[in-house]
Design an enzyme around this catalytic site. Structure first.
Site, PDB file in Angstrom:
ATOM      1  N   ASP A  85       0.860  -1.134   0.004  1.00 29.30           N
ATOM      2  CA  ASP A  85       0.020  -0.122   0.270  1.00 29.30           C
ATOM      3  C   ASP A  85       1.046   1.312   0.028  1.00 29.30           C
ATOM      4  O   ASP A  85       1.315   1.726   1.088  1.00 29.30           O
ATOM      5  CB  ASP A  85      -1.041   0.077   1.260  1.00 29.30           C
ATOM      6  N   GLU A 109      -0.934  -0.894  -4.878  1.00 29.15           N
ATOM      7  CA  GLU A 109      -2.054  -0.218  -5.157  1.00 29.15           C
ATOM      8  C   GLU A 109      -1.691   0.809  -6.375  1.00 29.15           C
ATOM      9  O   GLU A 109      -0.904   1.436  -6.490  1.00 29.15           O
ATOM     10  CB  GLU A 109      -2.555   0.696  -4.090  1.00 29.15           C
ATOM     11  N   ASP A 164      -2.659   0.842   6.751  1.00 28.37           N
ATOM     12  CA  ASP A 164      -1.902   0.935   5.649  1.00 28.37           C
ATOM     13  C   ASP A 164      -1.123  -0.791   5.599  1.00 28.37           C
ATOM     14  O   ASP A 164      -1.411  -1.337   4.527  1.00 28.37           O
ATOM     15  CB  ASP A 164      -0.630   1.670   5.788  1.00 28.37           C
TER      16      ASP A 164
END
Length: 188
Positions: A13, A74, A147
């Site tokens: 992330d 991501e 996260d």
């Protein structure tokens, strides 16, 4: 169906202040086993290039320690704040470069793709996602901060999508071979 059992996936992330990192291993069927999870932090008061270097060193240590076969990260998207998007984009570039240096393929997923894969709802909230990650991985407590949970979600998403991706790539390869044969036979 292509079996991905044993596939080791690093989920990332991306973020410049906080970057979630995870490693999972695909089990039989849809089973996914947690290997490691954490967050890399860089202080906002140091220069950008130093923050990126710290992020790069940390992710490369993870790659060396856990030997992932693939990275799921991501995809950067517009969040409304241009400076935040730019900082995240810088981080993504460094993270992808770290994987490329090791010959590790990278797959990008939007937040809604990961949400849909894990919950069936592309608009699931953070609480739903964290709950599903905890359940899927059989964790005794939810991963914190968000996260870390997001990094795990991206890794699980890839584990579940990897068989479809492998079949699609295989079919494209077969189609490419057939097209090459068709071109050769047409030239004779």
């Amino acid at each position: 169906m292509t079996d991905m059992q044993g596939l080791r996936v690093m989920g990332i992330d991306p973020g410049l202040t906080r970057c979630g990192l995870s490693v999972v291993q695909a089990g039989h069927g849809r089973a996914v086993l947690p290997v490691a999870v954490g967050v890399v932090r860089t202080p906002h008061e140091i220069p950008l290039q130093e923050r990126l270097l710290r992020l790069s060193v940390a992710v490369e240590e993870w790659m060396d320690d856990y030997s992932p076969e693939v990275v799921a990260i991501e995809r950067v998207f517009e969040r409304g704040n241009v400076s935040t998007v730019m900082n995240t984009a810088h981080a993504v570039g460094v993270l992808m470069l770290s994987a490329a240096r090791r010959g590790i393929p990278v797959h990008q997923y939007t937040p809604s793709e990961a949400k849909k894969a894990l919950t069936g709802n592309g608009r699931a909230d953070k609480k739903q996602m964290t709950s599903m990650v905890t359940r899927i991985l059989g964790l005794s407590e939810p991963p914190r901060p968000a996260d870390a949970a997001d990094a795990l979600a991206l890794a699980v998403c890839h584990c579940w999508r990897a068989p479809f991706i492998a079949r699609t790539e295989h079919l494209a390869e077969l189609s490419g071979r057939q097209n090459t044969r068709d071109l050769r036979s047409g030239q004779q």
